[in-house]
Design a protein around this motif. Structure first.
Motif, PDB file in Angstrom:
ATOM      1  N   GLY A 110       8.300  66.919 -22.874  1.00  0.00           N
ATOM      2  CA  GLY A 110       9.570  67.468 -22.418  1.00  0.00           C
ATOM      3  C   GLY A 110       9.805  68.887 -22.868  1.00  0.00           C
ATOM      4  O   GLY A 110      10.320  69.720 -22.115  1.00  0.00           O
ATOM      5  N   TYR A 111       9.398  69.199 -24.103  1.00  0.00           N
ATOM      6  CA  TYR A 111       9.668  70.528 -24.650  1.00  0.00           C
ATOM      7  C   TYR A 111       8.928  71.614 -23.880  1.00  0.00           C
ATOM      8  O   TYR A 111       9.458  72.707 -23.661  1.00  0.00           O
ATOM      9  N   MET A 112       7.677  71.327 -23.476  1.00  0.00           N
ATOM     10  CA  MET A 112       6.858  72.315 -22.780  1.00  0.00           C
ATOM     11  C   MET A 112       6.912  72.139 -21.264  1.00  0.00           C
ATOM     12  O   MET A 112       6.057  72.675 -20.546  1.00  0.00           O
ATOM     13  N   GLU A 113       7.904  71.425 -20.762  1.00  0.00           N
ATOM     14  CA  GLU A 113       7.963  71.043 -19.356  1.00  0.00           C
ATOM     15  C   GLU A 113       7.894  72.243 -18.414  1.00  0.00           C
ATOM     16  O   GLU A 113       7.271  72.188 -17.347  1.00  0.00           O
ATOM     17  N   HIS A 114       8.524  73.337 -18.773  1.00  0.00           N
ATOM     18  CA  HIS A 114       8.597  74.488 -17.874  1.00  0.00           C
ATOM     19  C   HIS A 114       7.553  75.558 -18.201  1.00  0.00           C
ATOM     20  O   HIS A 114       7.614  76.654 -17.649  1.00  0.00           O
ATOM     21  N   ASP A 115       6.602  75.242 -19.063  1.00  0.00           N
ATOM     22  CA  ASP A 115       5.579  76.218 -19.417  1.00  0.00           C
ATOM     23  C   ASP A 115       4.479  76.225 -18.368  1.00  0.00           C
ATOM     24  O   ASP A 115       4.122  75.186 -17.803  1.00  0.00           O
ATOM     25  N   GLU A 116       3.916  77.393 -18.115  1.00  0.00           N
ATOM     26  CA  GLU A 116       2.894  77.508 -17.080  1.00  0.00           C
ATOM     27  C   GLU A 116       1.561  76.906 -17.514  1.00  0.00           C
ATOM     28  O   GLU A 116       0.908  76.202 -16.751  1.00  0.00           O
ATOM     29  N   ASP A 117       1.122  77.195 -18.737  1.00  0.00           N
ATOM     30  CA  ASP A 117      -0.188  76.713 -19.220  1.00  0.00           C
ATOM     31  C   ASP A 117      -0.058  75.347 -19.890  1.00  0.00           C
ATOM     32  O   ASP A 117      -0.401  75.158 -21.057  1.00  0.00           O
ATOM     33  N   TYR A 118       0.416  74.396 -19.121  1.00  0.00           N
ATOM     34  CA  TYR A 118       0.694  73.052 -19.643  1.00  0.00           C
ATOM     35  C   TYR A 118      -0.585  72.387 -20.139  1.00  0.00           C
ATOM     36  O   TYR A 118      -0.632  71.848 -21.251  1.00  0.00           O
ATOM     37  N   ALA A 119      -1.629  72.410 -19.319  1.00  0.00           N
ATOM     38  CA  ALA A 119      -2.885  71.747 -19.677  1.00  0.00           C
ATOM     39  C   ALA A 119      -3.545  72.425 -20.877  1.00  0.00           C
ATOM     40  O   ALA A 119      -4.114  71.760 -21.751  1.00  0.00           O
ATOM     41  N   ARG A 120      -3.478  73.768 -20.931  1.00  0.00           N
ATOM     42  CA  ARG A 120      -4.072  74.484 -22.069  1.00  0.00           C
ATOM     43  C   ARG A 120      -3.402  74.094 -23.371  1.00  0.00           C
ATOM     44  O   ARG A 120      -4.073  73.932 -24.409  1.00  0.00           O
ATOM     45  N   TYR A 121      -2.101  73.919 -23.334  1.00  0.00           N
ATOM     46  CA  TYR A 121      -1.364  73.536 -24.545  1.00  0.00           C
ATOM     47  C   TYR A 121      -1.870  72.198 -25.080  1.00  0.00           C
ATOM     48  O   TYR A 121      -2.197  72.068 -26.261  1.00  0.00           O
ATOM     49  N   PHE A 122      -1.950  71.192 -24.214  1.00  0.00           N
ATOM     50  CA  PHE A 122      -2.368  69.871 -24.669  1.00  0.00           C
ATOM     51  C   PHE A 122      -3.847  69.846 -25.042  1.00  0.00           C
ATOM     52  O   PHE A 122      -4.249  69.086 -25.938  1.00  0.00           O
ATOM     53  N   ALA A 123      -4.661  70.665 -24.386  1.00  0.00           N
ATOM     54  CA  ALA A 123      -6.074  70.748 -24.756  1.00  0.00           C
ATOM     55  C   ALA A 123      -6.217  71.275 -26.180  1.00  0.00           C
ATOM     56  O   ALA A 123      -7.001  70.748 -26.989  1.00  0.00           O
ATOM     57  N   GLU A 124      -5.465  72.316 -26.510  1.00  0.00           N
ATOM     58  CA  GLU A 124      -5.533  72.887 -27.856  1.00  0.00           C
ATOM     59  C   GLU A 124      -4.969  71.931 -28.897  1.00  0.00           C
ATOM     60  O   GLU A 124      -5.499  71.828 -30.016  1.00  0.00           O
ATOM     61  N   MET A 125      -3.912  71.211 -28.545  1.00  0.00           N
ATOM     62  CA  MET A 125      -3.347  70.231 -29.477  1.00  0.00           C
ATOM     63  C   MET A 125      -4.335  69.097 -29.737  1.00  0.00           C
ATOM     64  O   MET A 125      -4.516  68.642 -30.878  1.00  0.00           O
TER      65      MET A 125
END
Length: 342
Positions: A110-125
């Motif tokens: 929910g927090y990153m819902e409006h971020d463009e690089d959604y997949a990159r964020y979760f990949a790095e996490m």
């Protein structure tokens, strides 16, 4: 039973890596819904694996488990096995990493819902969680160091996630450089350990150190100081503490996972994991306790003077880490004194 335990251990370790690779390769085509599902379910699956290991482990009288994946650099002087070691300490850490990590991943949806690089964020996490698991499960210092550096890389990427913001880019660079200073101490400590004991296996090193060196041996003093330098950088202790407050430039869930719950405890974990060696260096333990106490007081005073809530939490985290190092120093000193009296 043993083969089942080994399989579950490997599955729990590599599920986050599989999630990270999947998200990285499909980042341009995967939907936001599936990116969140892959990121969260890979961590939840790892958490279930370690919960299952907890049940199996308690049925087996809590005997340590070692899994050798393959020989790294065979036929050389440094004949190092890529091995994983599961004992009560590493199991507790894996449950914290995956349990807390899963909750923060869910919050991130929910927090990153409006971020463009959604997949990159979760990949790095996901990559961070894998690196942290590798760090705590490493059966020798080489594997631990690989996880240690992987955590540093993931931290650099996540702190600078908003790389178009100059403040975030500068904070990521600052964290990377300061951590490299500490990592140099850890690397020198590993090289010195191999020179002294001819192995990087943590269990063998502990046995040889106790058998070959008396309490207060100068070589153990130098060795433990090098390891403590590495721990100081990763756990943001004075004088290598300045990177952590600035690291709050990253997304808030990143700060919660990396800079409050998991990565910053890696230095404390290193001291606890190598406690048989540290018990042979009382002077170093005194230093650990003193640095921890000074850091705890200094960071608490800094937190009371901040106006940004995230920086308040950052300095509070540094203060709590200082208390952890104080406990490590004092606790080991008391244990050493009792052992000497006996």
């Amino acid at each position: 039973m043993i083969e089942t335990t080994h399989l579950i251990l490997l599955l729990g370790l590599f599920l986050p890596l599989a999630g990270a690779v999947t998200l990285l390769l499909t980042s341009r085509v995967i939907s936001r819904c599936w990116a969140g599902l892959v990121g969260c379910l890979s961590i939840f699956g790892a958490f279930l694996c370690f919960v299952g290991l907890l049940w199996l482990y308690t049925q087996d009288a809590l005997d340590p488990i070692t899994v050798v994946l393959y020989q790294w650099m065979p036929g050389t002087a440094m004949n190092t096995d890529v091995s994983l070691h599961l004992d009560p300490l590493s199991l507790v850490m894996t449950l914290i990493i995956t349990g807390v990590g899963f909750l923060i991943h869910v919050y991130s949806v929910g927090y990153m819902e409006h971020d463009e690089d959604y997949a990159r964020y979760f990949a790095e996490m996901n990559f961070f969680v894998f690196s942290m698991l590798l760090l705590v499960l490493g059966g020798n210092l080489i594997v631990l160091f690989v996880g240690w550096e992987g955590v540093g890389l993931a931290s650099y990427l996540l702190i600078g996630y908003y790389y178009t913001r100059p403040a975030a880019a500068q904070a990521a660079t600052k964290a990377f450089v300061i951590n490299r200073i500490g990592d140099l101490g850890l690397l020198l400590g590993i090289l010195m350990t191999f020179h002294l004991f001819g192995t990087t296996d943590i269990e063998v090193i502990a046995q040889k150190a106790v058998a070959e060196y008396p309490v207060g041996a100068p070589m153990m003093l130098v060795l433990c100081l090098l390891y403590f330098i590495g721990a100081t950088g990763k756990s943001a202790q004075i004088p290598l503490h300045t990177w952590l407050p600035d690291a709050m430039e990253g997304p808030t869930p990143v700060s919660a996972l990396i800079h409050a719950a998991t990565m910053v405890t890696a230095g404390v974990y290193l001291v606890v994991r190598l406690h048989p060696i540290f018990m042979l260096a009382p002077v170093t333990l005194h230093l650990i306790g003193i640095i921890g106490a000074i850091t705890a007081l200094f960071a608490a005073l800094c937190a009371s003077g901040q106006h940004d809530l995230k920086r308040v939490l950052a300095y509070s985290t540094v203060s709590q880490l200082g208390l952890m190092f104080l406990a490590c120093g004092v606790g080991c000193l008391l244990y050493t004194s009792d052992a000497a009296d006996d």
